[in-house]
Write a protein that holds these residues in place. Structure first.
Motif, PDB file in Angstrom:
ATOM      1  N   CYS A  99       0.868  -1.182   0.000  1.00 28.46           N
ATOM      2  CA  CYS A  99       0.000   0.000   0.000  1.00 28.46           C
ATOM      3  C   CYS A  99       0.900   1.224   0.000  1.00 28.46           C
ATOM      4  O   CYS A  99       1.731   1.382   0.901  1.00 28.46           O
ATOM      5  N   THR A 100       0.721   2.050  -1.000  1.00 24.98           N
ATOM      6  CA  THR A 100       1.495   3.289  -1.091  1.00 24.98           C
ATOM      7  C   THR A 100       0.592   4.454  -0.747  1.00 24.98           C
ATOM      8  O   THR A 100      -0.509   4.582  -1.293  1.00 24.98           O
ATOM      9  N   ALA A 101       1.058   5.294   0.172  1.00 27.80           N
ATOM     10  CA  ALA A 101       0.269   6.418   0.653  1.00 27.80           C
ATOM     11  C   ALA A 101       0.808   7.731   0.101  1.00 27.80           C
ATOM     12  O   ALA A 101       2.009   7.889  -0.119  1.00 27.80           O
ATOM     13  N   SER A 102      -0.098   8.669  -0.090  1.00 25.83           N
ATOM     14  CA  SER A 102       0.280  10.024  -0.466  1.00 25.83           C
ATOM     15  C   SER A 102      -0.647  10.996   0.245  1.00 25.83           C
ATOM     16  O   SER A 102      -1.750  10.639   0.664  1.00 25.83           O
ATOM     17  N   GLY A 103      -0.193  12.229   0.395  1.00 22.46           N
ATOM     18  CA  GLY A 103      -1.014  13.251   1.024  1.00 22.46           C
ATOM     19  C   GLY A 103      -0.899  13.338   2.529  1.00 22.46           C
ATOM     20  O   GLY A 103      -1.606  14.139   3.160  1.00 22.46           O
ATOM     21  N   ILE A 104      -0.051  12.502   3.111  1.00 25.44           N
ATOM     22  CA  ILE A 104       0.183  12.551   4.551  1.00 25.44           C
ATOM     23  C   ILE A 104       1.683  12.468   4.817  1.00 25.44           C
ATOM     24  O   ILE A 104       2.437  12.007   3.943  1.00 25.44           O
ATOM     25  N   ASN A 105       2.084  12.884   6.013  1.00 29.22           N
ATOM     26  CA  ASN A 105       3.460  12.675   6.449  1.00 29.22           C
ATOM     27  C   ASN A 105       3.525  11.245   6.980  1.00 29.22           C
ATOM     28  O   ASN A 105       3.375  10.980   8.169  1.00 29.22           O
ATOM     29  N   PHE A 106       3.765  10.349   6.080  1.00 30.35           N
ATOM     30  CA  PHE A 106       3.562   8.913   6.295  1.00 30.35           C
ATOM     31  C   PHE A 106       4.217   8.414   7.572  1.00 30.35           C
ATOM     32  O   PHE A 106       3.629   7.632   8.318  1.00 30.35           O
ATOM     33  N   LYS A 107       5.424   8.845   7.838  1.00 35.82           N
ATOM     34  CA  LYS A 107       6.203   8.279   8.941  1.00 35.82           C
ATOM     35  C   LYS A 107       5.562   8.543  10.306  1.00 35.82           C
ATOM     36  O   LYS A 107       5.915   7.892  11.284  1.00 35.82           O
ATOM     37  N   LEU A 108       4.624   9.474  10.376  1.00 33.76           N
ATOM     38  CA  LEU A 108       4.024   9.841  11.650  1.00 33.76           C
ATOM     39  C   LEU A 108       2.833   8.971  12.043  1.00 33.76           C
ATOM     40  O   LEU A 108       2.382   9.021  13.189  1.00 33.76           O
ATOM     41  N   TYR A 109       2.326   8.174  11.109  1.00 27.05           N
ATOM     42  CA  TYR A 109       1.034   7.522  11.303  1.00 27.05           C
ATOM     43  C   TYR A 109       1.104   6.018  11.453  1.00 27.05           C
ATOM     44  O   TYR A 109       1.910   5.345  10.800  1.00 27.05           O
ATOM     45  N   THR A 110       0.210   5.502  12.312  1.00 29.37           N
ATOM     46  CA  THR A 110      -0.042   4.073  12.356  1.00 29.37           C
ATOM     47  C   THR A 110      -0.775   3.661  11.083  1.00 29.37           C
ATOM     48  O   THR A 110      -1.731   4.323  10.672  1.00 29.37           O
ATOM     49  N   MET A 111      -0.312   2.603  10.470  1.00 31.11           N
ATOM     50  CA  MET A 111      -0.924   2.072   9.254  1.00 31.11           C
ATOM     51  C   MET A 111      -1.542   0.718   9.562  1.00 31.11           C
ATOM     52  O   MET A 111      -0.980  -0.078  10.333  1.00 31.11           O
ATOM     53  N   ASN A 112      -2.671   0.467   8.944  1.00 28.62           N
ATOM     54  CA  ASN A 112      -3.430  -0.743   9.218  1.00 28.62           C
ATOM     55  C   ASN A 112      -3.777  -1.492   7.937  1.00 28.62           C
ATOM     56  O   ASN A 112      -3.970  -0.873   6.886  1.00 28.62           O
ATOM     57  N   TRP A 113      -3.889  -2.801   8.083  1.00 21.20           N
ATOM     58  CA  TRP A 113      -4.487  -3.645   7.047  1.00 21.20           C
ATOM     59  C   TRP A 113      -5.755  -4.261   7.649  1.00 21.20           C
ATOM     60  O   TRP A 113      -5.730  -4.830   8.740  1.00 21.20           O
ATOM     61  N   HIS A 114      -6.844  -4.126   6.915  1.00 20.92           N
ATOM     62  CA  HIS A 114      -8.103  -4.764   7.259  1.00 20.92           C
ATOM     63  C   HIS A 114      -8.471  -5.727   6.134  1.00 20.92           C
ATOM     64  O   HIS A 114      -7.921  -5.644   5.024  1.00 20.92           O
ATOM     65  N   ARG A 115      -9.421  -6.591   6.407  1.00 22.60           N
ATOM     66  CA  ARG A 115      -9.967  -7.437   5.350  1.00 22.60           C
ATOM     67  C   ARG A 115     -11.457  -7.633   5.567  1.00 22.60           C
ATOM     68  O   ARG A 115     -11.961  -7.535   6.686  1.00 22.60           O
ATOM     69  N   GLN A 116     -12.125  -7.905   4.453  1.00 19.39           N
ATOM     70  CA  GLN A 116     -13.551  -8.157   4.511  1.00 19.39           C
ATOM     71  C   GLN A 116     -13.891  -9.297   3.573  1.00 19.39           C
ATOM     72  O   GLN A 116     -13.693  -9.182   2.357  1.00 19.39           O
ATOM     73  N   ALA A 117     -14.392 -10.374   4.148  1.00 17.30           N
ATOM     74  CA  ALA A 117     -14.853 -11.506   3.358  1.00 17.30           C
ATOM     75  C   ALA A 117     -16.319 -11.297   3.013  1.00 17.30           C
ATOM     76  O   ALA A 117     -17.046 -10.564   3.699  1.00 17.30           O
ATOM     77  N   THR A 118     -16.752 -11.948   1.969  1.00 16.08           N
ATOM     78  CA  THR A 118     -18.136 -11.816   1.520  1.00 16.08           C
ATOM     79  C   THR A 118     -19.087 -12.198   2.648  1.00 16.08           C
ATOM     80  O   THR A 118     -18.955 -13.270   3.251  1.00 16.08           O
ATOM     81  N   GLY A 119     -20.021 -11.296   2.941  1.00 23.25           N
ATOM     82  CA  GLY A 119     -21.016 -11.564   3.961  1.00 23.25           C
ATOM     83  C   GLY A 119     -20.547 -11.386   5.384  1.00 23.25           C
ATOM     84  O   GLY A 119     -21.286 -11.696   6.328  1.00 23.25           O
ATOM     85  N   LYS A 120     -19.326 -10.902   5.570  1.00 24.24           N
ATOM     86  CA  LYS A 120     -18.781 -10.734   6.922  1.00 24.24           C
ATOM     87  C   LYS A 120     -18.387  -9.281   7.141  1.00 24.24           C
ATOM     88  O   LYS A 120     -18.227  -8.504   6.202  1.00 24.24           O
TER      89      LYS A 120
END
Length: 115
Positions: free
Chosen positions: A22-43
């Motif tokens: 995941c490549t981010a733009s528009g923020i000072n990236f190094k300052l932020y917690t980054m997350n990965w989420h997932r969503q399965a069908t119907g959940k």
């Protein structure tokens, strides 16, 4: 404008590996917690992994020992290395950051692990 762009999803056999980025733009990236989420069908969407600005990590119990989150502040990139994939890992995976009082999401990338 905050923008998150994911890549790296696909179809993989059980036991295989994938690496999401995941490549981010528009923020000072190094300052932020980054997350990965997932969503399965119907959940509901669920948090998979997080990495703080100082590199501390946290994982959902379902992925501990199999997934590794990392970040490269020089490239404004957060990655998710997924090993020993299982059919229950099938989902759309989203990159997420909370910045400026709002939650920002990428468009998602599909990961499919057939039975």
């Amino acid at each position: 404008q905050v923008r998150l762009v994911e890549s790296g999803g696909g179809l993989v056999q059980p036991g295989g590996s994938l690496r999401l980025s995941c490549t981010a733009s528009g923020i000072n990236f190094k300052l932020y917690t980054m997350n990965w989420h997932r969503q399965a069908t119907g959940k509901q969407r669920e948090l998979v992994a997080s990495i703080t600005s100082d590199g501390s990590t946290n994982y959902a119990d379902s992925v501990k020992g199999r997934f590794t989150i990392s970040r490269n502040n020089a490239w404004n990139r957060v990655s998710l290395q997924m090993n020993s994939l299982k059919p229950e890992d099938t989902a759309t995976y989203y990159c997420n950051v909370h910045a400026r009082g709002s939650a920002f999401w990428g468009q998602g990338t599909q990961v499919t692990v057939p039975p």
